[in-house]
Enzyme design. Structure first.
Site, PDB file in Angstrom:
ATOM      1  N   PRO A   1     -11.232  -8.977 -14.808  1.00  0.00           N
ATOM      2  CA  PRO A   1     -12.387  -8.650 -13.955  1.00  0.00           C
ATOM      3  C   PRO A   1     -12.292  -9.174 -12.520  1.00  0.00           C
ATOM      4  CG  PRO A   1     -13.112  -9.406 -16.108  1.00  0.00           C
ATOM      5  CD  PRO A   1     -11.630  -9.620 -16.055  1.00  0.00           C
ATOM      6  N   LYS A   2     -11.789 -10.385 -12.359  1.00  0.00           N
ATOM      7  CA  LYS A   2     -11.771 -10.940 -11.000  1.00  0.00           C
ATOM      8  C   LYS A   2     -10.838 -10.166 -10.086  1.00  0.00           C
ATOM      9  CE  LYS A   2     -12.870 -15.789 -11.770  1.00  0.00           C
ATOM     10  NZ  LYS A   2     -12.296 -17.123 -11.768  1.00  0.00           N
ATOM     11  N   THR A   3      -9.620  -9.898 -10.571  1.00  0.00           N
ATOM     12  CA  THR A   3      -8.682  -9.202  -9.692  1.00  0.00           C
ATOM     13  C   THR A   3      -9.057  -7.731  -9.565  1.00  0.00           C
ATOM     14  OG1 THR A   3      -7.160  -9.040 -11.558  1.00  0.00           O
ATOM     15  CG2 THR A   3      -6.750 -10.792  -9.968  1.00  0.00           C
TER      16      THR A   3
ATOM     17  N   GLY B   1      -6.384   1.085  -8.439  1.00  0.00           N
ATOM     18  CA  GLY B   1      -6.018   0.766  -7.054  1.00  0.00           C
ATOM     19  C   GLY B   1      -6.339   1.906  -6.106  1.00  0.00           C
ATOM     20  N   GLU B   2      -6.032   3.121  -6.504  1.00  0.00           N
ATOM     21  CA  GLU B   2      -6.241   4.262  -5.599  1.00  0.00           C
ATOM     22  C   GLU B   2      -7.716   4.661  -5.544  1.00  0.00           C
ATOM     23  OE1 GLU B   2      -2.945   5.178  -4.622  1.00  0.00           O
ATOM     24  OE2 GLU B   2      -2.114   3.966  -6.245  1.00  0.00           O
TER      25      GLU B   2
ATOM     26  N   PHE C   1       0.810  -1.235   0.000  1.00  0.00           N
ATOM     27  CA  PHE C   1       0.000   0.000   0.000  1.00  0.00           C
ATOM     28  C   PHE C   1       0.835   1.273   0.000  1.00  0.00           C
ATOM     29  CE2 PHE C   1      -2.317  -3.267   2.534  1.00  0.00           C
ATOM     30  CZ  PHE C   1      -3.272  -3.583   1.592  1.00  0.00           C
TER      31      PHE C   1
ATOM     32  N   ILE D   1       2.348  -6.428  -5.710  1.00  0.00           N
ATOM     33  CA  ILE D   1       2.134  -6.370  -4.264  1.00  0.00           C
ATOM     34  C   ILE D   1       0.776  -6.939  -3.866  1.00  0.00           C
ATOM     35  CG2 ILE D   1       3.732  -4.463  -3.948  1.00  0.00           C
ATOM     36  CD1 ILE D   1       1.328  -2.569  -3.748  1.00  0.00           C
TER      37      ILE D   1
ATOM     38  N   ILE E   1     -11.617  -2.929 -18.427  1.00  0.00           N
ATOM     39  CA  ILE E   1     -11.249  -3.831 -17.335  1.00  0.00           C
ATOM     40  C   ILE E   1     -10.585  -5.056 -17.939  1.00  0.00           C
ATOM     41  CG2 ILE E   1     -12.113  -5.230 -15.423  1.00  0.00           C
ATOM     42  CD1 ILE E   1     -12.206  -2.129 -15.043  1.00  0.00           C
TER      43      ILE E   1
END
Ligand code: FAD
Lengths: 727, 326
Positions: free
Chosen positions: A615-617, A687-688, A248, A474, A612
């Site tokens: 999709p799963k991750t 992610g953010e 993070f 990560i 996308i």
């Protein structure tokens, strides 16, 4: 690609194969076969344990290491008295000028700059012996008066080195508007606390050659930093970081414990393993800075924004000018003619903060989106309507067109998902089974970047495609996304593709931070695959099939492999467009009117981040961001006792992060429209944005439920109990 | 962590012999003791592991239920008789810690667990409980989690257990073994207030051990509730918790049992409030009045004043749940 992907909207539902590939490293992770930095059985390994300062500011008077040195199994006790000097630390400062600011120089001098700063490293043949001997190190200090409190010292804040002041139109124009909200907000300091502790193994292979197995978000950056610090050639530093158990932002730089382990390995001439304890994770690898904010926002009676004024003071250390940009969000989220802001920092006697998921914008979004919600009640306008009234069709800051923006779709999808039509505009008016029910929403935005990246793509004789680049994963599922891109581009199944990452030997890739990897490395993978395909086309001449049998072609041409190395980077589009990803969070909460307990009822997060890929991750990213946002809203707070300058909750029993019982159903919805202007794959970071804005959505829902506005996170029951007494 | 010896006790007698020597401590589930040893809060020379002693039994007696000191928190919380006859205890246990911890934690260890006060845990800070005479870090410090009843300047820590709040409400008796044989004391007299000796948590002598608790039969099973208010939905210590048991007949309260957690150095039994409730009709109003009575003598510090409001609200809510009003 313009279809809206709502297929995996329910986290109680098992994603199916139609939702795209599963994690390529999932099996390795759940079976324990994936090896993290501390898990390599390097020959001759010995163990290091750090001793931290128990004062907050001052000087080391003496360190008695005799007892520790004589403890069983101890190989060395290193302090600033006996440590070999780190050549990269010896920066010449002009006489008369203030010392150059920078990270703490471990074992360099007698200065104590924060509580917990490493003062000694004990190395022994087992971890337990090192830990025991560390308890025998006796440091004496000359303590000086320290300051760790931000709120009482706001007046001492100074301008940050860059982007301190911003002005568009008239300064403080909001004051002249008919409808005004003017409020202060406090966001406590939050600690990354990834599950995996920070750890490394350092081994000197020769006097100028070193190998490290390290938890890092960027093997190349770690490599060049170590080379600089120890004055050795970059190519003589090898960094391995195949698996990272979350970070993070905490693993974006080389921290003192990493330098300490490398010094230690030099002293004992053996490979040294150093794993931080959980308590050290609170002081040694950064955190999201405690930040005070003030927002003034003014609108016409119809709800058009007149002006936004946004001031922030963030905490930093005395030795580094770390600054986020919490006020940036106010420049670009809404169409508003007059915006001015200032962003200041205050150096306290604490360890330095660092980047943490959604840096700056997560902090700023809490203030701005809380203020906007408050404004909507003053105007008696639906919060979504207020946002639509001030929708930015072009970037308000630069005036440029957006590379791609579908935020209106996101509002619509989210409102449907949560059942926004059931929301009552009057706060505190809905009860369910004795609990108050409320709805809230908030938006988030984060710059969408594309960094240079290079990918080596090799087709092997057996038809296996090997992709190599020095990126880290990560946890978001980078490998999975890259394999998906390669699979689609090359027309071969995922199981025939190997994605190698996390090694400084591989071609250049950016650090995994700032939501840039899919855009940057994903584009590089796509282009490398395209180049490789092209090379095959050249072999077989024109008229080849779309899904060639690569193994067969190699055999026909007597080749053992075919390889390309492709560089990829952003082009002229960065000057033409303003590039962002957006999110919208919708939340419904239940608040107990007697005890002030807040329970999340449902969460819907919508991401507008281009195409996308996986999709799963992607869905996991969104859920993870929502969970983190729930923590930010309801419980996370690193608490200092300012009398001692020490944390009182530096463990996971007292520093609360959400547990499963706190998490409701979370729906992740993707607008899933490719951004055709940013890069060849049409994907942007997420992610953010998964986190940015989430805390305000919760706080806004709490207001809708109760009529009580909390501007000082986290929203714990004690803050609502004053209000309960009134009901 | 200091080096220590480890001994596995074969009998109760050998345990008693071992703990009569200074520096020796019993270890049961180890979920509290090991943490304290790692943090340097306690540093025994010798540990006596009692987990092999035959003290795990949960057996009905003529007038109630006996629970052995080594019965696991998880086992007790799921035991059929406990669930049926003493649901309050089951609820209190399940409100504590996490399933993993409850699988290790024992009844005796739970009673003997030490405060979670941050100043007690950090050996660089003053704490009269850990090191008598050094002062109280929490008094002028961050005391949001701290006591509002029975405090002294020397210590404002709270006892962290949920199970003990349930047992205090249920009129349990503690059975203690020592060199001179067994003795029995009421559960409410087992833990003590800090007074002049905050380093002493309870009335167990250094050479004694807990062998079990007895709970008498009662009429509260139908109307029991354990309400724990905490900063997250699970795996957090109580800001305030309330154990409530009511014996209701035709809408009238015949008997009441009330105890609070998170408010004092010991599980805080609310005798006066209980008395008030006897003979009252089931109503939110009488519950609120009982809560006000319970709060007499409460005293707040800088950061825990909210407990003065949260505690009575929690008492009222717990009684509403117990009586079926919600
Ligand atoms: C992260 C965390 C969260 C927690 N949350 C909660 C919570 O929310 N609510 C709650 O109630 N508890 C909570 N606990 C505490 C938990 O309930 C206790 O740690 C547990 O009950 C202790 O039991 P044990 O058998 O492991 O004791 P041990 O750790 O083995 O021993 C604890 C003490 O009891 C003594 N002892 C043990 N047995 C006997 C005996 N028979 N006679 C005399 N002395 C004895 C030992 O000498 C030692 O001093 C939490 C613990 C942790 C680590």
């Amino acid at each position: 690609m313009s279809t809206i992907n709502k297929s995996m909207t329910d986290n109680k539902k098992q994603p199916s194969s139609s939702d795209g590939p599963s994690r390529v490293d999932g099996r390795l992770k759940v079976t324990g076969a994936a090896k993290y930095s501390a898990e390599f059985a390097v020959k001759g390994l010995v163990y290091g344990v750090l001793v931290g300062s128990t004062i907050t500011k001052g000087k080391i008077k003496s360190i008695d290491i005799k007892k520790a040195e004589h403890a069983p199994g101890v190989l060395a006790v290193i302090t600033h008295f006996n440590s070999p000097k780190v050549p990269g630390y010896q920066v010449a400062t002009d006489p008369g000028k203030p010392a150059v600011k920078g990270p703490v120089k471990v074992f360099n001098d007698d200065q104590i700059l924060y509580n917990g700063q490493p003062v000694a490293l004990v190395i022994a043949d087992t971890f337990e012996r090192a830990l025991f001997a560390a308890s025998l190190v006796n440091a004496q200090y000359i303590a000086e008066k320290h300051i760790t409190n931000l709120k009482d010292n706001l007046g001492k804040a100074v301008a940050t080195h860059d982007d301190t002041e911003y002005k568009r139109g008239i300064v403080d124009a909001y004051k002249s508007a008919p409808i005004i909200v003017e409020q202060e907000y406090m966001l406590p300091s939050e600690v990354h606390n990834p599950m995996e502790l920070h750890a490394l193994i350092a081994r000197w292979d020769a006097a100028d050659k070193i190998t490290v197995w390290d938890k890092t978000q960027g093997v190349k950056d770690t490599q060049s930093n170590i080379a600089k610090l120890f004055h050795i050639p970059v190519e003589n530093v090898q960094v391995h970081s195949k698996f990272v158990g979350g970070a993070f932002g905490s693993a974006l730089q080389v921290w003192p414990h990493e330098v300490a382990a490398i010094i230690g390995a030099k002293v004992v001439k053996r490979p040294v393993k150093l794993v931080l304890g959980r308590a050290d994770m609170f002081t040694s690898v950064g955190y999201r800075p405690l930040t005070w904010q003030k927002i003034g926002i003014g609108a016409t009676a119809e709800g058009r924004l007149v002006g936004i004024t946004h001031h922030a003071v963030g905490q930093t250390s005395t030795y580094e000018d770390f600054a986020e940009g919490p006020t940036d969000i106010s420049r670009s989220l809404y169409a508003c003619p007059n915006v001015n802001s200032s962003n200041k920092i205050l150096g306290l006697d604490v360890g330095s903060p660092t980047w943490m998921r959604g840096p700056g914008d997560a902090t700023g979004a809490f203030a701005l989106e809380s203020a906007l919600d408050e404004l909507s009640y003053k105007l008696n306008i639906d919060p979504i309507e207020l946002r639509l009234k001030n929708y930015a069709e072009t970037d308000p800051e630069s005036g440029k067109p957006f590379s791609g923006k579908n935020l209106k779709d996101a509002y619509k999808l989210g409102a449907e998902g949560i059942g926004w039509k059931n929301r009552k505009q009057e706060a505190g008016s809905v009860t369910r089974d004795g609990w108050l029910l409320g709805y809230g929403m908030s938006g988030g935005v984060f710059g969408a970047d594309r960094e240079p990246a290079t990918v080596k793509a090799t087709m092997l004789a057996d038809g296996t495609l090997v992709l190599q680049t020095a990126v880290s994963d990560i946890g978001p599922g980078t490998g999975t996304a890259m394999v998906a891109i390669a699979s689609e581009t090359m027309g071969i199944p995922a199981h025939q593709i190997r994605f190698d990452l996390g090694d400084s030997l591989y071609p250049n890739a950016p650090q995994q931070g700032g939501s840039t990897i899919t855009s940057s490395v994903g584009s590089a993978v796509y282009m490398a695959c395209r180049d490789l395909k092209e090379k095959f086309q050249q072999l077989i001449g024109n008229g080849g099939e779309d899904k060639p049998n690569y193994a067969k072609i190699l055999k026909q041409h007597n080749l053992t492999q075919l390889q390309v190395v492709t560089d990829s980077k952003a082009g002229a589009e960065v000057d033409k467009y303003a590039m962002y990803s957006w999110s919208v969070h919708f939340v419904s909460v239940l608040v107990n009117p007697a005890t002030g307990v807040v329970k999340l009822n449902k969460v819907v997060c919508v991401a507008d981040s281009g195409r996308i890929i996986s999709p799963k991750t992607a869905r996991s990213q969104v859920i993870g961001g929502a969970v983190m946002g729930i923590g930010m809203a309801l419980m996370e707070e690193a608490i200092f006792d300012d009398r001692y300058g020490r944390l009182i909750n530096n463990n996971l029993a007292d520093y609360h992060v959400p547990v499963s019982a706190d998490i409701p159903q979370i729906e992740a919805i993707f607008v899933n429209k490719p951004d055709i202007n940013i890069n060849p794959i049409g994907a942007k970071g997420m992610g953010e944005i998964a986190l940015i804005g989430m805390a305000a959505a919760v706080a806004n829902a709490v207001y809708n439920a109760t009529g009580k506005r909390i501007r000082n996170l986290p929203i714990t029951p004690d803050k609502l109990v004053d209000w309960t007494a009134l009901t | 962590m200091k080096q220590f010896q480890y001994l596995r006790a074969a009998t109760q007698q050998s345990t008693l012999d071992a703990i009569s020597k200074p520096g020796t401590k019993i270890i049961a589930g180890g979920t509290n003791l090991i943490d304290l040893m790692k943090r340097g809060v306690t540093a025994p020379d010798k540990l006596v592991d009692i987990t092999h002693l035959p003290l795990k039994n949960i057996t009905p007696t003529k007038s109630g239920l006996h629970i052995g000191a080594l019965a696991l928190n998880s086992t007790v919380s799921e035991n059929g008789i406990v669930v049926q006859k003493f649901p309050l205890l089951s609820m209190a246990l399940k409100a504590g810690a996490s399933p993993q911890l409850r699988n290790m934690a024992t009844v005796g260890g739970n009673m003997m667990q030490r405060t979670r006060c941050s100043y007690f845990y950090d050996t660089t800070m003053p704490c009269n409980k850990r090191e008598p005479g050094t002062g109280c870090g929490a008094m002028g410090g961050l005391n949001r989690m701290h006591a509002i009843f029975g405090t002294r300047d020397k210590c404002i820590a709270v006892h962290p257990s949920d199970m003990c709040v349930g047992l205090a409400a249920l009129d349990a008796t503690v059975i203690i073994a020592g060199k001179k044989g067994e003795r029995r004391i009421p559960f409410t007299e087992f833990h003590r207030l800090p007074g002049e000796h905050p380093d002493v948590d309870n009335t167990l002598a250094k050479d004694e051990m807990i062998i079990g608790v007895d709970i008498p039969d009662n009429n509260f099973a139908k109307n029991s509730y354990y309400l724990k208010v905490r900063d997250r939905q699970s795996y957090a210590f109580a800001l305030v918790s309330v154990a409530a048991g009511l014996d209701i007949s035709n809408g009238t309260i015949r008997q009441a049992r009330l105890a609070m957690g998170g408010v004092a150095h010991k599980p805080w039994r609310l005798f006066e409030a209980e008395k008030f409730l006897v003979g009252k009709a089931v109503s939110e109003d009488s519950f609120k009045q009982a809560a006000q009575i319970a709060m007499q003598g409460a005293k707040a510090y800088e950061y825990n004043a909210f407990k003065l409001k949260l505690a009575p609200a929690t008492i009222t809510e717990a009684l509403k749940h117990a009586s079926g009003l919600v």
